[in-house]
Design a protein around this motif. Sequence first.
Motif, PDB file in Angstrom:
ATOM      1  N   ARG A 115      45.810  43.106  50.444  1.00 26.29           N
ATOM      2  CA  ARG A 115      45.860  44.577  50.529  1.00 26.29           C
ATOM      3  C   ARG A 115      44.693  45.209  49.783  1.00 26.29           C
ATOM      4  NH1 ARG A 115      52.366  45.097  49.775  1.00 26.29           N
ATOM      5  NH2 ARG A 115      52.898  44.480  51.897  1.00 26.29           N
ATOM      6  N   ASP A 116      44.299  44.599  48.651  1.00 18.44           N
ATOM      7  CA  ASP A 116      43.116  45.092  47.929  1.00 18.44           C
ATOM      8  C   ASP A 116      41.879  45.017  48.818  1.00 18.44           C
ATOM      9  OD1 ASP A 116      44.618  45.579  45.660  1.00 18.44           O
ATOM     10  OD2 ASP A 116      43.949  43.772  44.605  1.00 18.44           O
ATOM     11  N   PHE A 117      41.698  43.892  49.513  1.00 21.92           N
ATOM     12  CA  PHE A 117      40.560  43.755  50.422  1.00 21.92           C
ATOM     13  C   PHE A 117      40.635  44.800  51.530  1.00 21.92           C
ATOM     14  CE2 PHE A 117      40.036  39.295  48.911  1.00 21.92           C
ATOM     15  CZ  PHE A 117      38.687  39.358  48.605  1.00 21.92           C
ATOM     16  N   LYS A 118      41.805  44.956  52.099  1.00 30.38           N
ATOM     17  CA  LYS A 118      41.997  45.879  53.221  1.00 30.38           C
ATOM     18  C   LYS A 118      41.678  47.315  52.814  1.00 30.38           C
ATOM     19  CE  LYS A 118      45.367  46.965  56.787  1.00 30.38           C
ATOM     20  NZ  LYS A 118      46.721  46.736  57.274  1.00 30.38           N
ATOM     21  N   GLU A 119      42.031  47.655  51.589  1.00 25.42           N
ATOM     22  CA  GLU A 119      41.800  49.016  51.085  1.00 25.42           C
ATOM     23  C   GLU A 119      40.477  49.135  50.323  1.00 25.42           C
ATOM     24  OE1 GLU A 119      45.402  49.858  48.944  1.00 25.42           O
ATOM     25  OE2 GLU A 119      46.625  49.547  50.743  1.00 25.42           O
ATOM     26  N   GLU A 120      39.644  48.102  50.429  1.00 25.92           N
ATOM     27  CA  GLU A 120      38.310  48.066  49.814  1.00 25.92           C
ATOM     28  C   GLU A 120      38.349  48.320  48.315  1.00 25.92           C
ATOM     29  OE1 GLU A 120      35.598  50.553  51.961  1.00 25.92           O
ATOM     30  OE2 GLU A 120      36.140  49.657  53.884  1.00 25.92           O
ATOM     31  N   ARG A 121      39.312  47.695  47.640  1.00 26.18           N
ATOM     32  CA  ARG A 121      39.403  47.853  46.185  1.00 26.18           C
ATOM     33  C   ARG A 121      39.520  46.518  45.451  1.00 26.18           C
ATOM     34  NH1 ARG A 121      45.155  48.229  44.963  1.00 26.18           N
ATOM     35  NH2 ARG A 121      46.264  48.523  46.897  1.00 26.18           N
ATOM     36  N   ASN A 122      39.076  45.443  46.099  1.00 19.49           N
ATOM     37  CA  ASN A 122      39.089  44.145  45.438  1.00 19.49           C
ATOM     38  C   ASN A 122      38.126  44.151  44.259  1.00 19.49           C
ATOM     39  OD1 ASN A 122      39.503  41.237  45.077  1.00 19.49           O
ATOM     40  ND2 ASN A 122      37.373  41.135  45.722  1.00 19.49           N
ATOM     41  N   THR A 123      38.571  43.621  43.131  1.00 19.02           N
ATOM     42  CA  THR A 123      37.724  43.526  41.939  1.00 19.02           C
ATOM     43  C   THR A 123      37.526  42.080  41.489  1.00 19.02           C
ATOM     44  OG1 THR A 123      39.638  43.820  40.494  1.00 19.02           O
ATOM     45  CG2 THR A 123      38.409  45.820  41.106  1.00 19.02           C
ATOM     46  N   LEU A 124      38.172  41.142  42.166  1.00 20.64           N
ATOM     47  CA  LEU A 124      38.069  39.755  41.751  1.00 20.64           C
ATOM     48  C   LEU A 124      36.839  39.086  42.355  1.00 20.64           C
ATOM     49  CD1 LEU A 124      41.813  38.677  42.006  1.00 20.64           C
ATOM     50  CD2 LEU A 124      40.536  39.366  39.983  1.00 20.64           C
ATOM     51  N   THR A 125      36.341  38.096  41.645  1.00 27.57           N
ATOM     52  CA  THR A 125      35.149  37.371  42.081  1.00 27.57           C
ATOM     53  C   THR A 125      35.542  36.099  42.831  1.00 27.57           C
ATOM     54  OG1 THR A 125      35.054  36.029  40.081  1.00 27.57           O
ATOM     55  CG2 THR A 125      33.921  38.187  40.020  1.00 27.57           C
ATOM     56  N   GLY A 126      34.555  35.497  43.478  1.00 23.86           N
ATOM     57  CA  GLY A 126      34.778  34.224  44.132  1.00 23.86           C
ATOM     58  C   GLY A 126      35.242  33.174  43.141  1.00 23.86           C
ATOM     59  N   ARG A 127      34.666  33.181  41.951  1.00 24.37           N
ATOM     60  CA  ARG A 127      35.064  32.217  40.914  1.00 24.37           C
ATOM     61  C   ARG A 127      36.525  32.388  40.531  1.00 24.37           C
ATOM     62  NH1 ARG A 127      35.440  31.266  35.442  1.00 24.37           N
ATOM     63  NH2 ARG A 127      34.569  29.282  34.741  1.00 24.37           N
ATOM     64  N   GLN A 128      36.973  33.628  40.401  1.00 23.12           N
ATOM     65  CA  GLN A 128      38.379  33.875  40.057  1.00 23.12           C
ATOM     66  C   GLN A 128      39.316  33.389  41.170  1.00 23.12           C
ATOM     67  OE1 GLN A 128      37.529  38.033  39.192  1.00 23.12           O
ATOM     68  NE2 GLN A 128      38.328  37.743  37.119  1.00 23.12           N
ATOM     69  N   PHE A 129      38.923  33.618  42.417  1.00 22.42           N
ATOM     70  CA  PHE A 129      39.745  33.117  43.522  1.00 22.42           C
ATOM     71  C   PHE A 129      39.733  31.585  43.565  1.00 22.42           C
ATOM     72  CE2 PHE A 129      39.299  37.437  45.474  1.00 22.42           C
ATOM     73  CZ  PHE A 129      40.661  37.718  45.504  1.00 22.42           C
ATOM     74  N   ARG A 130      38.599  30.978  43.226  1.00 18.60           N
ATOM     75  CA  ARG A 130      38.549  29.506  43.169  1.00 18.60           C
ATOM     76  C   ARG A 130      39.522  28.978  42.116  1.00 18.60           C
ATOM     77  NH1 ARG A 130      33.141  30.459  43.977  1.00 18.60           N
ATOM     78  NH2 ARG A 130      32.334  29.575  45.909  1.00 18.60           N
ATOM     79  N   MET A 131      39.573  29.640  40.979  1.00 14.49           N
ATOM     80  CA  MET A 131      40.489  29.223  39.913  1.00 14.49           C
ATOM     81  C   MET A 131      41.940  29.398  40.358  1.00 14.49           C
ATOM     82  SD  MET A 131      38.343  30.590  36.579  1.00 14.49           S
ATOM     83  CE  MET A 131      39.795  31.086  35.773  1.00 14.49           C
ATOM     84  N   MET A 132      42.240  30.500  41.024  1.00  7.79           N
ATOM     85  CA  MET A 132      43.612  30.737  41.487  1.00  7.79           C
ATOM     86  C   MET A 132      43.999  29.753  42.586  1.00  7.79           C
ATOM     87  SD  MET A 132      44.933  32.839  39.509  1.00  7.79           S
ATOM     88  CE  MET A 132      46.485  33.193  40.314  1.00  7.79           C
ATOM     89  N   ASN A 133      43.011  29.191  43.259  1.00 11.30           N
ATOM     90  CA  ASN A 133      43.278  28.214  44.305  1.00 11.30           C
ATOM     91  C   ASN A 133      43.924  26.942  43.740  1.00 11.30           C
ATOM     92  OD1 ASN A 133      43.141  27.664  47.088  1.00 11.30           O
ATOM     93  ND2 ASN A 133      41.379  26.345  46.780  1.00 11.30           N
ATOM     94  N   GLU A 134      43.862  26.763  42.423  1.00 14.24           N
ATOM     95  CA  GLU A 134      44.471  25.587  41.790  1.00 14.24           C
ATOM     96  C   GLU A 134      45.967  25.782  41.532  1.00 14.24           C
ATOM     97  OE1 GLU A 134      42.672  22.907  41.772  1.00 14.24           O
ATOM     98  OE2 GLU A 134      41.019  24.159  42.501  1.00 14.24           O
ATOM     99  N   VAL A 135      46.439  27.016  41.565  1.00 18.26           N
ATOM    100  CA  VAL A 135      47.851  27.294  41.272  1.00 18.26           C
ATOM    101  C   VAL A 135      48.790  26.530  42.212  1.00 18.26           C
ATOM    102  CG1 VAL A 135      49.630  29.111  41.247  1.00 18.26           C
ATOM    103  CG2 VAL A 135      47.405  29.500  40.145  1.00 18.26           C
TER     104      VAL A 135
END
Length: 151
Positions: A115-135
Amino acid sequence: MDLSDVMFTLYPYAKSLHIMAVLSWMAGLFYLPRLFVYHVEQAENVQDAIPIFLTMEEKLLRIIMRPAMYVSWAAGLFIVLTPGMVDWSYVWPWTKGASVIAMTWFHHWLLLRYRDFKEERNTLTGRQFRMMNEVPTVLMLVIVVSVIFKF
């Protein structure tokens, strides 16, 4: 034939359905954060890529992940409610349950990021998403070890 007998008869079908749904759900939980990495890092470099990423992310969430999560939960609850199938005096059903709740939270966290992406308000970086990918990987390890070793 009472309800317990019916549940016991349906148990292998519920277990099979549960495994198939979990596989589908996990595939989405692994893939969506990776899509977010590419969305953050590559979408602006390619003309018209942002709507394509949004479509891919939305369809993954709506068509694959959400139904798979619902079926995983429904079949899983059927399994644990089948009399005699789970010994609640062990630790493993509780660690698995806590991990499934955490996985459900992670699913909803990903939905909020979409929803953040859809509303153009994403603040996370690629690195942060990579880290969350480990969850989901960590949660999967806890679930599988709990169920297999039944400690």
